[in-house]
Design a protein around this motif. Sequence first.
Motif, PDB file in Angstrom:
ATOM      1  N   VAL A  92      25.177 -22.689   9.976  1.00  0.00           N
ATOM      2  CA  VAL A  92      24.570 -21.396  10.313  1.00  0.00           C
ATOM      3  C   VAL A  92      24.958 -21.082  11.751  1.00  0.00           C
ATOM      4  O   VAL A  92      24.304 -21.539  12.696  1.00  0.00           O
ATOM      5  CB  VAL A  92      23.027 -21.445  10.176  1.00  0.00           C
ATOM      6  N   PRO A  93      26.032 -20.321  11.956  1.00  0.00           N
ATOM      7  CA  PRO A  93      26.484 -20.119  13.338  1.00  0.00           C
ATOM      8  C   PRO A  93      25.499 -19.344  14.203  1.00  0.00           C
ATOM      9  O   PRO A  93      25.357 -19.629  15.388  1.00  0.00           O
ATOM     10  CB  PRO A  93      27.810 -19.371  13.174  1.00  0.00           C
ATOM     11  N   VAL A  94      24.820 -18.354  13.615  1.00  0.00           N
ATOM     12  CA  VAL A  94      23.894 -17.516  14.386  1.00  0.00           C
ATOM     13  C   VAL A  94      22.570 -17.461  13.627  1.00  0.00           C
ATOM     14  O   VAL A  94      22.417 -16.708  12.656  1.00  0.00           O
ATOM     15  CB  VAL A  94      24.456 -16.104  14.610  1.00  0.00           C
ATOM     16  N   ALA A  95      21.614 -18.252  14.079  1.00  0.00           N
ATOM     17  CA  ALA A  95      20.315 -18.295  13.410  1.00  0.00           C
ATOM     18  C   ALA A  95      19.416 -17.130  13.800  1.00  0.00           C
ATOM     19  O   ALA A  95      18.479 -16.806  13.071  1.00  0.00           O
ATOM     20  CB  ALA A  95      19.609 -19.617  13.720  1.00  0.00           C
ATOM     21  N   ASN A  96      19.678 -16.499  14.946  1.00  0.00           N
ATOM     22  CA  ASN A  96      18.875 -15.357  15.399  1.00  0.00           C
ATOM     23  C   ASN A  96      19.817 -14.221  15.790  1.00  0.00           C
ATOM     24  O   ASN A  96      20.145 -14.034  16.963  1.00  0.00           O
ATOM     25  CB  ASN A  96      17.997 -15.775  16.588  1.00  0.00           C
ATOM     26  N   LEU A 128      31.477 -14.353  14.406  1.00  0.00           N
ATOM     27  CA  LEU A 128      30.404 -14.084  15.362  1.00  0.00           C
ATOM     28  C   LEU A 128      30.218 -12.591  15.572  1.00  0.00           C
ATOM     29  O   LEU A 128      29.081 -12.119  15.730  1.00  0.00           O
ATOM     30  CB  LEU A 128      30.698 -14.797  16.679  1.00  0.00           C
ATOM     31  N   ARG A 129      31.299 -11.825  15.565  1.00  0.00           N
ATOM     32  CA  ARG A 129      31.157 -10.369  15.670  1.00  0.00           C
ATOM     33  C   ARG A 129      30.400  -9.819  14.472  1.00  0.00           C
ATOM     34  O   ARG A 129      29.566  -8.918  14.602  1.00  0.00           O
ATOM     35  CB  ARG A 129      32.541  -9.717  15.785  1.00  0.00           C
ATOM     36  N   ARG A 130      30.667 -10.363  13.306  1.00  0.00           N
ATOM     37  CA  ARG A 130      29.973  -9.901  12.110  1.00  0.00           C
ATOM     38  C   ARG A 130      28.481 -10.222  12.197  1.00  0.00           C
ATOM     39  O   ARG A 130      27.634  -9.408  11.811  1.00  0.00           O
ATOM     40  CB  ARG A 130      30.580 -10.541  10.875  1.00  0.00           C
ATOM     41  N   ALA A 131      28.153 -11.395  12.715  1.00  0.00           N
ATOM     42  CA  ALA A 131      26.751 -11.773  12.850  1.00  0.00           C
ATOM     43  C   ALA A 131      26.018 -10.842  13.802  1.00  0.00           C
ATOM     44  O   ALA A 131      24.863 -10.462  13.563  1.00  0.00           O
ATOM     45  CB  ALA A 131      26.647 -13.213  13.328  1.00  0.00           C
ATOM     46  N   ALA A 132      26.679 -10.475  14.901  1.00  0.00           N
ATOM     47  CA  ALA A 132      26.038  -9.601  15.887  1.00  0.00           C
ATOM     48  C   ALA A 132      25.965  -8.159  15.413  1.00  0.00           C
ATOM     49  O   ALA A 132      25.090  -7.400  15.840  1.00  0.00           O
ATOM     50  CB  ALA A 132      26.792  -9.680  17.211  1.00  0.00           C
ATOM     51  N   ALA A 133      26.882  -7.763  14.523  1.00  0.00           N
ATOM     52  CA  ALA A 133      26.967  -6.356  14.126  1.00  0.00           C
ATOM     53  C   ALA A 133      25.768  -5.897  13.316  1.00  0.00           C
ATOM     54  O   ALA A 133      25.363  -4.737  13.410  1.00  0.00           O
ATOM     55  CB  ALA A 133      28.256  -6.124  13.337  1.00  0.00           C
ATOM     56  N   ASP A 134      25.204  -6.786  12.514  1.00  0.00           N
ATOM     57  CA  ASP A 134      24.103  -6.388  11.639  1.00  0.00           C
ATOM     58  C   ASP A 134      23.016  -7.454  11.656  1.00  0.00           C
ATOM     59  O   ASP A 134      23.041  -8.393  10.862  1.00  0.00           O
ATOM     60  CB  ASP A 134      24.607  -6.178  10.213  1.00  0.00           C
ATOM     61  N   GLU A 185      20.204  -7.465  10.546  1.00  0.00           N
ATOM     62  CA  GLU A 185      19.358  -7.482   9.359  1.00  0.00           C
ATOM     63  C   GLU A 185      19.913  -8.401   8.278  1.00  0.00           C
ATOM     64  O   GLU A 185      19.372  -8.447   7.165  1.00  0.00           O
ATOM     65  CB  GLU A 185      19.194  -6.062   8.808  1.00  0.00           C
ATOM     66  N   GLN A 186      20.984  -9.110   8.590  1.00  0.00           N
ATOM     67  CA  GLN A 186      21.529 -10.090   7.665  1.00  0.00           C
ATOM     68  C   GLN A 186      21.697 -11.438   8.376  1.00  0.00           C
ATOM     69  O   GLN A 186      22.042 -11.478   9.555  1.00  0.00           O
ATOM     70  CB  GLN A 186      22.903  -9.662   7.142  1.00  0.00           C
ATOM     71  N   LEU A 187      21.454 -12.518   7.642  1.00  0.00           N
ATOM     72  CA  LEU A 187      21.775 -13.858   8.104  1.00  0.00           C
ATOM     73  C   LEU A 187      23.001 -14.346   7.342  1.00  0.00           C
ATOM     74  O   LEU A 187      23.127 -14.108   6.134  1.00  0.00           O
ATOM     75  CB  LEU A 187      20.614 -14.819   7.859  1.00  0.00           C
TER      76      LEU A 187
END
Length: 321
Positions: free
Chosen positions: A72-76, A9-15, A17-19
Amino acid sequence: MTRSPSDLLRRAAADPEQLHWQSWAALAPGPALIVLGAVHGNEVCGAHAIARAIADLHAGRLRLARGRLTLVPVANPLAFRQGTRGGERNLNRHFVPRADPQDYEDRVTRQLAPLLAAHDALLDLHSFHTAGAPFAMVGPLDNPGPREPFARAAEELALARAVGAPQVVQGWLEVYDRAARARGEQPGDDGIGTNEYMRSQGGYAVTLECGFHDDPQAIEVAAQAIRGALAHLGLAAVPAPAPHGGRVARLREVVLREAPGDTLARDWRSFDPVAAGELLGTRADGRPVRAERAGCVLFPFPESQVDQEWFYLAEFDAPAA
Protein backbone atom coordinates in the motif's frame (compact mmCIF):
# COMPACT_ATOMS: atom_id res chain seq x y z
CA MET A 1 0.99 -1.54 -19.18
CA THR A 2 3.13 -1.29 -16.05
CA ARG A 3 3.11 2.14 -14.46
CA SER A 4 6.30 3.76 -13.23
CA PRO A 5 6.75 4.40 -9.49
CA SER A 6 6.12 8.12 -10.00
CA ASP A 7 2.92 7.37 -11.95
CA LEU A 8 1.64 5.24 -9.08
CA LEU A 9 2.17 8.05 -6.59
CA ARG A 10 0.67 10.72 -8.86
CA ARG A 11 -2.40 8.55 -9.26
CA ALA A 12 -2.71 8.14 -5.49
CA ALA A 13 -2.51 11.90 -4.94
CA ALA A 14 -4.89 12.71 -7.80
CA ASP A 15 -7.98 11.16 -6.24
CA PRO A 16 -7.98 10.87 -2.43
CA GLU A 17 -11.40 9.23 -2.57
CA GLN A 18 -9.72 6.01 -3.68
CA LEU A 19 -7.18 3.76 -1.96
CA HIS A 20 -4.75 1.80 -4.12
CA TRP A 21 -2.94 -1.37 -3.15
CA GLN A 22 -1.57 -4.38 -4.98
CA SER A 23 -1.31 -7.96 -3.75
CA TRP A 24 0.64 -11.01 -4.85
CA ALA A 25 0.06 -14.61 -3.75
CA ALA A 26 2.51 -17.43 -4.41
CA LEU A 27 1.19 -20.96 -4.80
CA ALA A 28 3.61 -22.14 -2.10
CA PRO A 29 2.15 -21.48 1.37
CA GLY A 30 3.79 -18.98 3.69
CA PRO A 31 3.13 -15.97 5.90
CA ALA A 32 1.21 -12.90 4.71
CA LEU A 33 3.00 -9.53 4.90
CA ILE A 34 1.49 -6.10 4.35
CA VAL A 35 3.62 -2.95 3.93
CA LEU A 36 2.19 0.56 4.40
CA GLY A 37 3.58 3.88 3.24
CA ALA A 38 2.42 7.47 3.82
CA VAL A 39 0.20 6.77 6.82
CA HIS A 40 1.35 10.33 7.50
CA GLY A 41 1.23 12.32 4.28
CA ASN A 42 4.43 14.26 4.85
CA GLU A 43 6.40 11.04 5.42
CA VAL A 44 6.94 9.96 1.83
CA CYS A 45 9.97 7.66 1.92
CA GLY A 46 7.83 4.56 2.35
CA ALA A 47 5.55 5.56 -0.54
CA HIS A 48 8.51 5.87 -2.90
CA ALA A 49 10.12 2.62 -1.75
CA ILE A 50 6.85 0.68 -2.03
CA ALA A 51 6.11 2.08 -5.49
CA ARG A 52 9.58 0.96 -6.53
CA ALA A 53 8.93 -2.54 -5.17
CA ILE A 54 5.64 -2.70 -7.10
CA ALA A 55 7.48 -1.79 -10.30
CA ASP A 56 10.10 -4.46 -9.58
CA LEU A 57 7.41 -7.09 -9.07
CA HIS A 58 5.67 -6.19 -12.32
CA ALA A 59 8.95 -6.19 -14.23
CA GLY A 60 10.07 -9.54 -12.81
CA ARG A 61 13.05 -8.08 -10.97
CA LEU A 62 11.39 -9.26 -7.74
CA ARG A 63 9.48 -12.52 -7.45
CA LEU A 64 7.33 -13.80 -4.61
CA ALA A 65 8.41 -17.34 -3.74
CA ARG A 66 5.80 -18.19 -1.11
CA GLY A 67 3.07 -16.65 0.99
CA ARG A 68 1.25 -13.39 0.30
CA LEU A 69 2.40 -9.80 -0.05
CA THR A 70 0.28 -6.64 -0.11
CA LEU A 71 1.83 -3.25 -0.83
CA VAL A 72 0.00 0.00 0.00
CA PRO A 73 2.17 2.88 -1.19
CA VAL A 74 -0.13 5.66 0.05
CA ALA A 75 -2.29 4.78 3.04
CA ASN A 76 -3.57 8.36 3.48
CA PRO A 77 -4.06 9.90 0.02
CA LEU A 78 -5.56 13.19 1.24
CA ALA A 79 -2.66 13.89 3.59
CA PHE A 80 -0.21 12.78 0.88
CA ARG A 81 -1.72 15.22 -1.62
CA GLN A 82 -1.64 18.03 0.96
CA GLY A 83 1.88 17.19 2.16
CA THR A 84 0.59 17.20 5.73
CA ARG A 85 0.77 14.74 8.60
CA GLY A 86 -2.97 14.09 8.45
CA GLY A 87 -5.81 14.78 6.06
CA GLU A 88 -8.42 15.81 8.61
CA ARG A 89 -6.61 14.22 11.57
CA ASN A 90 -3.78 11.81 12.39
CA LEU A 91 -4.61 8.42 10.82
CA ASN A 92 -2.23 6.68 13.23
CA ARG A 93 -4.30 7.65 16.25
CA HIS A 94 -7.73 6.17 16.85
CA PHE A 95 -7.24 3.55 14.13
CA VAL A 96 -10.44 1.75 15.11
CA PRO A 97 -13.17 0.96 12.55
CA ARG A 98 -16.42 2.83 13.16
CA ALA A 99 -19.86 1.99 11.83
CA ASP A 100 -20.49 5.74 11.48
CA PRO A 101 -17.27 7.34 10.11
CA GLN A 102 -16.92 10.92 11.28
CA ASP A 103 -14.00 12.14 9.15
CA TYR A 104 -11.73 11.24 6.26
CA GLU A 105 -9.39 9.11 8.36
CA ASP A 106 -12.33 7.16 9.75
CA ARG A 107 -13.31 6.28 6.19
CA VAL A 108 -9.74 5.22 5.37
CA THR A 109 -9.62 3.11 8.54
CA ARG A 110 -12.82 1.32 7.56
CA GLN A 111 -11.09 0.13 4.37
CA LEU A 112 -7.60 -0.55 5.73
CA ALA A 113 -8.57 -2.34 8.95
CA PRO A 114 -9.91 -5.54 7.35
CA LEU A 115 -6.95 -5.54 4.98
CA LEU A 116 -4.53 -5.50 7.92
CA ALA A 117 -6.50 -8.21 9.71
CA ALA A 118 -6.10 -10.51 6.70
CA HIS A 119 -2.29 -10.58 7.14
CA ASP A 120 0.16 -12.01 9.66
CA ALA A 121 2.71 -9.20 9.78
CA LEU A 122 2.79 -5.46 9.11
CA LEU A 123 5.75 -3.27 8.17
CA ASP A 124 4.74 0.39 8.50
CA LEU A 125 7.24 2.85 6.96
CA HIS A 126 7.59 6.33 8.49
CA SER A 127 10.08 9.19 8.86
CA PHE A 128 10.65 11.87 11.50
CA HIS A 129 10.98 15.65 11.77
CA THR A 130 14.48 16.04 13.25
CA ALA A 131 17.81 14.67 12.14
CA GLY A 132 18.82 11.27 13.48
CA ALA A 133 19.47 7.62 12.72
CA PRO A 134 16.71 5.23 11.58
CA PHE A 135 15.11 2.94 14.14
CA ALA A 136 12.48 0.21 14.32
CA MET A 137 9.67 0.18 16.87
CA VAL A 138 7.99 -2.84 18.43
CA GLY A 139 5.14 -3.17 20.88
CA PRO A 140 4.73 -4.78 24.27
CA LEU A 141 6.26 -7.90 25.69
CA ASP A 142 4.00 -10.95 25.79
CA ASN A 143 1.27 -10.30 28.34
CA PRO A 144 -2.38 -11.18 29.13
CA GLY A 145 -3.29 -7.65 30.21
CA PRO A 146 -6.47 -5.81 29.21
CA ARG A 147 -4.85 -2.89 27.38
CA GLU A 148 -2.64 -4.61 24.77
CA PRO A 149 -2.55 -8.38 25.27
CA PHE A 150 0.07 -9.97 23.04
CA ALA A 151 1.66 -13.35 22.42
CA ARG A 152 3.96 -12.76 19.44
CA ALA A 153 6.67 -10.50 20.86
CA ALA A 154 9.51 -12.80 19.82
CA GLU A 155 8.34 -12.87 16.19
CA GLU A 156 7.86 -9.11 16.21
CA LEU A 157 11.31 -8.41 17.61
CA ALA A 158 12.88 -10.80 15.09
CA LEU A 159 11.24 -8.89 12.25
CA ALA A 160 12.38 -5.57 13.71
CA ARG A 161 15.95 -6.84 13.90
CA ALA A 162 15.77 -7.98 10.26
CA VAL A 163 14.87 -4.70 8.54
CA GLY A 164 18.31 -3.11 8.78
CA ALA A 165 17.74 -0.37 11.36
CA PRO A 166 20.64 0.36 13.71
CA GLN A 167 18.32 0.72 16.72
CA VAL A 168 15.17 -0.97 18.04
CA VAL A 169 12.70 0.72 20.43
CA GLN A 170 10.04 -1.02 22.52
CA GLY A 171 7.03 0.11 24.53
CA TRP A 172 5.05 2.78 22.66
CA LEU A 173 1.49 2.42 23.96
CA GLU A 174 2.31 2.21 27.67
CA VAL A 175 4.22 5.48 27.54
CA TYR A 176 1.68 7.12 25.22
CA ASP A 177 -0.95 6.32 27.86
CA ARG A 178 1.18 8.19 30.40
CA ALA A 179 1.09 11.24 28.13
CA ALA A 180 -2.71 11.05 28.09
CA ARG A 181 -2.82 10.90 31.87
CA ALA A 182 -0.38 13.85 32.07
CA ARG A 183 -2.91 15.84 30.00
CA GLY A 184 -5.65 14.85 32.44
CA GLU A 185 -7.19 12.33 30.01
CA GLN A 186 -8.01 8.67 30.32
CA PRO A 187 -6.16 6.41 27.86
CA GLY A 188 -8.46 5.23 25.10
CA ASP A 189 -8.66 4.56 21.40
CA ASP A 190 -6.61 7.69 20.67
CA GLY A 191 -3.48 5.63 21.37
CA ILE A 192 -4.40 2.93 18.85
CA GLY A 193 -2.56 3.09 15.53
CA THR A 194 -2.00 0.65 12.71
CA ASN A 195 0.42 -1.46 14.74
CA GLU A 196 -1.80 -1.68 17.80
CA TYR A 197 -4.77 -2.61 15.64
CA MET A 198 -2.71 -5.29 13.87
CA ARG A 199 -1.81 -6.85 17.23
CA SER A 200 -5.45 -6.73 18.35
CA GLN A 201 -6.30 -8.89 15.32
CA GLY A 202 -3.75 -11.58 16.15
CA GLY A 203 -0.90 -10.35 13.97
CA TYR A 204 2.31 -8.51 14.77
CA ALA A 205 3.73 -5.25 13.50
CA VAL A 206 6.90 -3.19 13.18
CA THR A 207 7.15 0.52 12.48
CA LEU A 208 10.36 1.65 10.82
CA GLU A 209 11.32 5.30 11.23
CA CYS A 210 13.52 5.64 8.15
CA GLY A 211 15.18 8.97 8.91
CA PHE A 212 14.59 12.69 8.49
CA HIS A 213 11.58 13.60 6.31
CA ASP A 214 13.61 15.41 3.65
CA ASP A 215 16.58 13.04 3.52
CA PRO A 216 16.63 11.18 0.15
CA GLN A 217 18.52 8.37 1.89
CA ALA A 218 15.35 7.59 3.85
CA ILE A 219 13.89 6.07 0.67
CA GLU A 220 16.85 3.70 0.47
CA VAL A 221 16.38 2.79 4.14
CA ALA A 222 12.72 1.98 3.43
CA ALA A 223 13.62 -0.08 0.34
CA GLN A 224 16.21 -2.01 2.35
CA ALA A 225 13.61 -2.69 5.05
CA ILE A 226 11.18 -4.17 2.53
CA ARG A 227 13.93 -6.51 1.28
CA GLY A 228 14.85 -7.39 4.86
CA ALA A 229 11.24 -8.29 5.72
CA LEU A 230 10.82 -10.38 2.56
CA ALA A 231 14.04 -12.27 3.22
CA HIS A 232 13.35 -12.77 6.92
CA LEU A 233 9.89 -14.21 6.27
CA GLY A 234 11.13 -16.32 3.37
CA LEU A 235 8.78 -14.63 0.91
CA ALA A 236 11.44 -13.79 -1.68
CA ALA A 237 15.07 -14.54 -2.42
CA VAL A 238 16.55 -11.05 -2.04
CA PRO A 239 19.72 -9.66 -0.45
CA ALA A 240 19.02 -8.93 3.20
CA PRO A 241 20.60 -6.21 5.37
CA ALA A 242 22.72 -7.20 8.34
CA PRO A 243 20.41 -7.91 11.29
CA HIS A 244 20.40 -5.70 14.37
CA GLY A 245 22.00 -7.58 17.22
CA GLY A 246 22.27 -4.83 19.82
CA ARG A 247 20.30 -3.93 22.90
CA VAL A 248 16.69 -2.70 22.74
CA ALA A 249 15.84 0.81 23.95
CA ARG A 250 12.72 0.71 26.11
CA LEU A 251 10.58 3.83 26.34
CA ARG A 252 10.22 4.89 29.97
CA GLU A 253 8.95 8.47 30.07
CA VAL A 254 7.29 11.13 27.96
CA VAL A 255 7.67 14.86 28.66
CA LEU A 256 5.00 17.25 27.41
CA ARG A 257 5.52 20.84 26.35
CA GLU A 258 3.69 23.01 28.88
CA ALA A 259 4.06 26.48 27.32
CA PRO A 260 5.33 28.08 24.07
CA GLY A 261 8.35 29.40 25.98
CA ASP A 262 9.60 25.93 26.95
CA THR A 263 13.00 25.40 25.31
CA LEU A 264 15.25 22.38 24.91
CA ALA A 265 18.73 22.59 26.37
CA ARG A 266 20.29 21.80 23.00
CA ASP A 267 19.56 20.41 19.57
CA TRP A 268 18.73 16.91 20.75
CA ARG A 269 18.62 14.01 18.33
CA SER A 270 17.02 10.63 18.89
CA PHE A 271 19.36 8.27 20.75
CA ASP A 272 21.55 11.06 22.12
CA PRO A 273 22.73 9.66 25.48
CA VAL A 274 21.80 11.45 28.70
CA ALA A 275 23.07 11.02 32.25
CA ALA A 276 20.85 10.90 35.31
CA GLY A 277 20.19 14.49 36.37
CA GLU A 278 21.32 15.99 33.05
CA LEU A 279 19.55 19.18 31.96
CA LEU A 280 17.23 18.45 29.03
CA GLY A 281 15.27 21.68 28.79
CA THR A 282 13.92 24.69 30.62
CA ARG A 283 10.30 25.61 31.22
CA ALA A 284 9.02 29.06 30.31
CA ASP A 285 9.04 30.01 34.00
CA GLY A 286 12.68 28.95 34.42
CA ARG A 287 12.18 25.48 35.93
CA PRO A 288 14.79 22.99 34.75
CA VAL A 289 13.74 19.68 33.18
CA ARG A 290 16.25 16.97 34.03
CA ALA A 291 16.60 13.29 33.20
CA GLU A 292 15.39 11.07 36.03
CA ARG A 293 17.64 8.21 34.90
CA ALA A 294 20.47 7.52 32.51
CA GLY A 295 19.36 6.60 29.01
CA CYS A 296 18.74 8.42 25.76
CA VAL A 297 16.42 10.98 24.18
CA LEU A 298 13.85 9.91 21.60
CA PHE A 299 11.49 11.86 19.31
CA PRO A 300 12.63 15.37 20.30
CA PHE A 301 10.21 17.92 18.84
CA PRO A 302 11.26 21.50 19.75
CA GLU A 303 8.17 23.02 18.07
CA SER A 304 5.58 20.66 19.53
CA GLN A 305 2.23 22.12 20.53
CA VAL A 306 1.36 22.79 24.16
CA ASP A 307 0.25 19.60 25.95
CA GLN A 308 1.80 17.48 23.20
CA GLU A 309 4.87 15.25 23.35
CA TRP A 310 8.05 17.36 23.64
CA PHE A 311 10.42 14.41 23.86
CA TYR A 312 10.63 10.86 25.18
CA LEU A 313 13.25 9.19 27.34
CA ALA A 314 14.34 5.58 26.97
CA GLU A 315 16.85 3.29 28.59
CA PHE A 316 18.66 0.34 27.09
CA ASP A 317 18.28 -3.26 28.16
CA ALA A 318 21.15 -4.68 30.15
CA PRO A 319 23.74 -6.40 27.93
CA ALA A 320 23.22 -10.12 27.45
CA ALA A 321 25.31 -12.25 29.80
